[in-house]
Scaffold this motif. Structure first.
Motif, PDB file in Angstrom:
ATOM      1  N   VAL A 104      48.335  37.081  27.447  1.00  0.00           N
ATOM      2  CA  VAL A 104      48.103  37.681  28.888  1.00  0.00           C
ATOM      3  C   VAL A 104      46.617  38.079  29.171  1.00  0.00           C
ATOM      4  O   VAL A 104      46.093  38.879  28.694  1.00  0.00           O
ATOM      5  CB  VAL A 104      48.737  38.915  29.264  1.00  0.00           C
ATOM      6  N   THR A 106      43.820  37.195  32.698  1.00  0.00           N
ATOM      7  CA  THR A 106      43.750  37.980  33.811  1.00  0.00           C
ATOM      8  C   THR A 106      45.195  38.785  34.253  1.00  0.00           C
ATOM      9  O   THR A 106      45.049  39.596  35.074  1.00  0.00           O
ATOM     10  CB  THR A 106      43.226  37.198  34.927  1.00  0.00           C
ATOM     11  N   HIS A 108      47.406  36.910  36.013  1.00  0.00           N
ATOM     12  CA  HIS A 108      47.822  35.977  37.360  1.00  0.00           C
ATOM     13  C   HIS A 108      49.240  35.209  36.894  1.00  0.00           C
ATOM     14  O   HIS A 108      50.092  35.476  37.826  1.00  0.00           O
ATOM     15  CB  HIS A 108      46.895  35.492  37.982  1.00  0.00           C
ATOM     16  N   PHE A 154      37.796  34.137  23.442  1.00  0.00           N
ATOM     17  CA  PHE A 154      38.442  33.045  23.772  1.00  0.00           C
ATOM     18  C   PHE A 154      39.025  32.505  22.387  1.00  0.00           C
ATOM     19  O   PHE A 154      38.478  32.385  21.368  1.00  0.00           O
ATOM     20  CB  PHE A 154      37.429  31.824  24.199  1.00  0.00           C
TER      21      PHE A 154
END
Ligand code: IMP
Ligand code: MG
Length: 180
Positions: A104, A106, A108, A154
């Motif tokens: 998880v 952002t 969205h 990342f």
């Protein structure tokens, strides 16, 4: 897509992931102890390794299903647009559901998916994410069960990709770009 040169530094070992999944499974078993047959919904593609290991730890009757939503293109930039590319086979009205997400970021994707599934009126819907990057949250949301909270890096491996590469690494690593 083309990849600038990068190396992968291990962040979470395969052993740590396995140990954490055992603990998560015990908590999830308690949550769904009274459930007939739990519908475990993996979000494609990033959760395929996590869901495979998680369901094998669950001492519960489960049905496995998949849903594909896209929020990312093929790079590292999040987009707010979430599209359903593949819907469930299962009918979930009145049933207990566990949504399994790789990471998880952002928020969205999980927000959109849980809203969609809740509109089908399951008896209970819970979410589990292997990784949580709270620093980048744009939607006020938290998975019910979280494997590891990680910093804003990342990451790849254990099902998670960078431009469709590195999903097959058995550990979670962070991408570090190198010159050249
Ligand atoms: P969100 O909608 O921004 O929360 O994004 C969730 C999805 O973005 C995840 O299911 C991943 O597929 C992808 N994602 C987020 N962070 C990373 C990352 O660090 N590496 C690879 N994919 C990521
Ligand atoms: Mg994903």
């Amino acid at each position: 897509m083309s990849h600038p040169p990068y190396v992968i530094d291990q962040m979470i070992s395969a052993k740590s992931i396995a140990a954490r999944i055992e603990d998560l499974a015990r908590e999830i078993e308690t949550e769904f102890a009274a459930t007939d047959k739990l519908v475990v919904v993996g979000l494609l593609r990033g959760s395929f390794v996590f869901i495979a290991d998680l369901v094998r730890e669950l001492r519960l009757p489960v049905e496995v299903d998949f849903l594909e939503a896209s929020s990312y293109g093929d790079g590292t930039q999040s987009s707010r647009e979430v599209r359903i590319l593949k819907d469930l086979r299962a009918t979930i009205g009145g049933r207990d559901v566990l949504v399994v997400e790789d990471i998880v970021d952002t928020g969205h994707t999980l927000h959109h998916v849980t809203a969609l599934l809740n509109s089908r009126e399951p008896a209970k819907l819970k979410t589990v994410a292997l990784l949580d990057k709270p620093a980048r949250r744009e939607v006020d949301l938290r998975a019910d069960y979280i494997g590891f909270e990680i910093p804003d890096e990342f990451v790849v491996g254990y099902g998670i990709d960078y431009g469709q590469r590195d999903r097959n690494l058995p550990f979670i690593g962070k991408v570090r770009f190198t010159d050249g």
